[in-house]
Design an enzyme around this catalytic site. Structure first.
Site, PDB file in Angstrom:
ATOM      1  N   ASN A   1       0.840  -1.205   0.000  1.00  0.00           N
ATOM      2  CA  ASN A   1       0.000   0.000   0.000  1.00  0.00           C
ATOM      3  C   ASN A   1       0.872   1.251   0.000  1.00  0.00           C
ATOM      4  O   ASN A   1       2.000   1.216   0.491  1.00  0.00           O
ATOM      5  CB  ASN A   1      -0.915   0.001   1.238  1.00  0.00           C
ATOM      6  CG  ASN A   1      -2.168  -0.817   1.014  1.00  0.00           C
ATOM      7  OD1 ASN A   1      -2.721  -0.833  -0.074  1.00  0.00           O
ATOM      8  ND2 ASN A   1      -2.613  -1.513   2.049  1.00  0.00           N
TER       9      ASN A   1
ATOM     10  N   HIS B   1      -9.716  -0.325  -2.993  1.00  0.00           N
ATOM     11  CA  HIS B   1     -10.380   0.101  -1.768  1.00  0.00           C
ATOM     12  C   HIS B   1     -11.628   0.938  -2.030  1.00  0.00           C
ATOM     13  O   HIS B   1     -12.295   1.356  -1.088  1.00  0.00           O
ATOM     14  CB  HIS B   1      -9.429   0.867  -0.834  1.00  0.00           C
ATOM     15  CG  HIS B   1      -8.452  -0.022  -0.151  1.00  0.00           C
ATOM     16  ND1 HIS B   1      -7.726   0.382   0.955  1.00  0.00           N
ATOM     17  CD2 HIS B   1      -8.058  -1.291  -0.400  1.00  0.00           C
ATOM     18  CE1 HIS B   1      -6.940  -0.609   1.347  1.00  0.00           C
ATOM     19  NE2 HIS B   1      -7.121  -1.632   0.527  1.00  0.00           N
TER      20      HIS B   1
ATOM     21  N   CYS C   1      -4.801  -7.202  -3.774  1.00  0.00           N
ATOM     22  CA  CYS C   1      -5.447  -6.900  -2.501  1.00  0.00           C
ATOM     23  C   CYS C   1      -6.419  -8.036  -2.230  1.00  0.00           C
ATOM     24  O   CYS C   1      -6.770  -8.789  -3.137  1.00  0.00           O
ATOM     25  CB  CYS C   1      -6.171  -5.559  -2.629  1.00  0.00           C
ATOM     26  SG  CYS C   1      -6.972  -4.962  -1.122  1.00  0.00           S
ATOM     27  N   HIS C   2      -6.862  -8.176  -1.001  1.00  0.00           N
ATOM     28  CA  HIS C   2      -7.829  -9.236  -0.714  1.00  0.00           C
ATOM     29  C   HIS C   2      -9.198  -8.691  -0.351  1.00  0.00           C
ATOM     30  O   HIS C   2     -10.043  -9.400   0.185  1.00  0.00           O
ATOM     31  CB  HIS C   2      -7.313 -10.152   0.406  1.00  0.00           C
ATOM     32  CG  HIS C   2      -6.764  -9.415   1.588  1.00  0.00           C
ATOM     33  ND1 HIS C   2      -5.458  -9.550   1.990  1.00  0.00           N
ATOM     34  CD2 HIS C   2      -7.331  -8.544   2.428  1.00  0.00           C
ATOM     35  CE1 HIS C   2      -5.250  -8.790   3.042  1.00  0.00           C
ATOM     36  NE2 HIS C   2      -6.371  -8.167   3.330  1.00  0.00           N
TER      37      HIS C   2
END
Length: 449
Positions: A150, A202, A172-173
């Site tokens: 990040n 996000h 990303c998860h």
């Protein structure tokens, strides 16, 4: 079949390394891989070497594990490069990113993706990712970079600007993790879900969210999510962190019509509506966990230390498949067996309502040809508009990095939705000055001038 070489940069993250490498070695075509672990901390590297060796023993794999403090040695001849590091660590950098803004009355929750904390982390991180890419161009130009760092969108964008030839994906998860959370809230099996999400990291949204029915049809689950939230039945209490009740995202669903893929504690600081001076009623109403990331860092360090000690003394290591995409990508590229993952890549028209240059998170087909993003088209206008407020900050941070123009750091902070809602222009300029001074040589030299 030949065995791939997989370089893991930042392998001192022992528990994360264990999850990723454990996933990879459980796949039969990859069991003989050469795993090149690299970290700047010799002790943490030694711990990871020990754990990796026990993974190989537990699985009965034929993999080779080597360790390196020299990044170039790890990268030389690699087929895949996994990157997982945090420049500046919890101390001093994360502490600085929280404590300095607090002096100006600016409160945060996570501060690693957007906001003033995300901007500063991007400035610290991108030069090191660029250094990895420069080495890759010389030593493994055809390798695929799997980037777990990040601020994901800023990093992905910055890499494509300076090293467009590098084959990369940001991972990303949040998409698959949130799907599992929603299945838990609805009390349905996660393996019956079908969904499509798209947006930016996000801040991607489930454009469809459905459950497969016994007759083969699919049921739209949005009405159930909406009615459950309005009835106070969902979200269910968190089974992993009681500080994070997840109300922000459900509230946003009622306003936007779609559910966002990253957590409420993250999302609260990406918009100007939830963390506001003099409005502690909002903090209480939505259960917003201020200063969540520092608390989480302390807890994770303690947990990771305990886990690493257990791994160090155990003869074998229990291995469970994680929900990370890395092993699926490596397997699909290496064997040609197709898979679909959610990846962060340069837009290039995948989402037509967002800028071509920005980094988007979309479904991607992976096979022997590499990572191929799918075409989404135009997003609902309210989602596009919201994403643009975040893309502005990402773009200006990348511009600061690529042009080495310190002025753009101030511009990025000025246009950040949360920062701009709380501070005036003089405060924003002073805050940036104080953060740059506090971070010192963690930042590139041009930013400190």
């Amino acid at each position: 079949m030949a065995n791939p070489k997989i370089a893991f940069i930042g392998a001192g993250s022992t528990v994360f390394m264990k999850n990723i490498i454990g996933d990879i070695l459980q796949r039969k075509p990859l069991a003989g891989a050469h795993i090149a672990l690299m970290d700047i901390d010799p002790q943490r590297l030694a711990d990871s070497e020990l754990v990796a060796g026990k993974l190989v023993k537990t699985l009965g794999a034929s993999a080779t594990v080597t360790t390196h403090t020299d990044r170039r040695a790890a990268l030389d001849g690699a087929d895949f490069v996994i990157v997982a590091f945090q420049i500046g660590g919890y101390e001093p950098s994360t502490v600085i990113d929280f404590e300095v803004p607090k002096r100006f009355g600016l409160r945060q929750t996570i501060a690693d993706t957007l906001g003033i904390g995300g901007i500063m982390r991007g400035l610290r991180t991108v030069p090191h990712l660029w250094a990895v890419c420069a080495d890759m161009e010389q030593l493994c130009p055809n390798a695929i970079l799997l980037q777990y760092v990040n601020p994901m969108a800023i990093n992905t964008w910055a890499i494509t600007e300076k090293y467009p030839a590098i084959r990369q994906v940001g991972l990303c998860h949040s998409v698959q993790g949130t799907a599992a959370e929603l299945a838990r809230d609805l009390e349905i099996p996660v393996d019956t879900l079908r969904y499509k999400a798209a947006g930016i990291n996000h801040m991607a949204f489930y454009l469809t969210f459905e459950q497969r029915q016994p007759d083969g049809s699919h049921k739209n689950l949005y009405p159930d999510l909406l009615s459950g939230y309005r009835a106070g039945i969902i979200p269910k209490p968190s089974d992993w962190n009681p500080r994070c009740p997840n109300k922000v995202r459900y509230e946003m669903m009622t306003r936007l019509g779609y559910f966002v893929t990253e957590s409420s504690e993250h999302f609260a600081e990406y918009v100007p509506w939830f963390i506001k001076s003099g409005r502690d009623d909002l903090i209480e109403k939505y259960g917003i966990p201020l200063d969540e990331y520092p608390k989480r860092c302390i807890e994770q360090v303690e947990d990771w230390t305990e886990q690493a000690e257990r791994y160090r003394t155990a003869e074998t290591i229990e291995i469970e498949e994680s929900h990370e995409y890395a092993s699926a990508i490596v397997n699909s590229v290496w064997t040609g067996e197709p898979a679909v993952i959610y990846g962060n890549i340069r837009n290039n028209g995948a989402i037509t309502s967002l800028p071509d240059a920005c980094a988007v998170e979309v479904p991607c087909l992976v096979d022997a040809n590499g990572i191929q993003p799918t075409h989404i088209g135009e997003l609902p206008p309210q989602l596009t508009a919201l994403m643009r407020t975040n893309i502005n900050v990402q773009e200006l941070t990348v511009k600061a990095l690529t042009t080495e123009n310190r002025e753009h750091i101030y511009h990025a902070a000025m246009l950040d939705p949360h920062t701009g809602a709380e501070l005036d222009l003089d405060q924003i300029w002073s805050l940036v000055d104080d953060l740059i001074a506090a971070h010192g040589d963690m930042l590139p030299a041009w930013a400190r001038r």
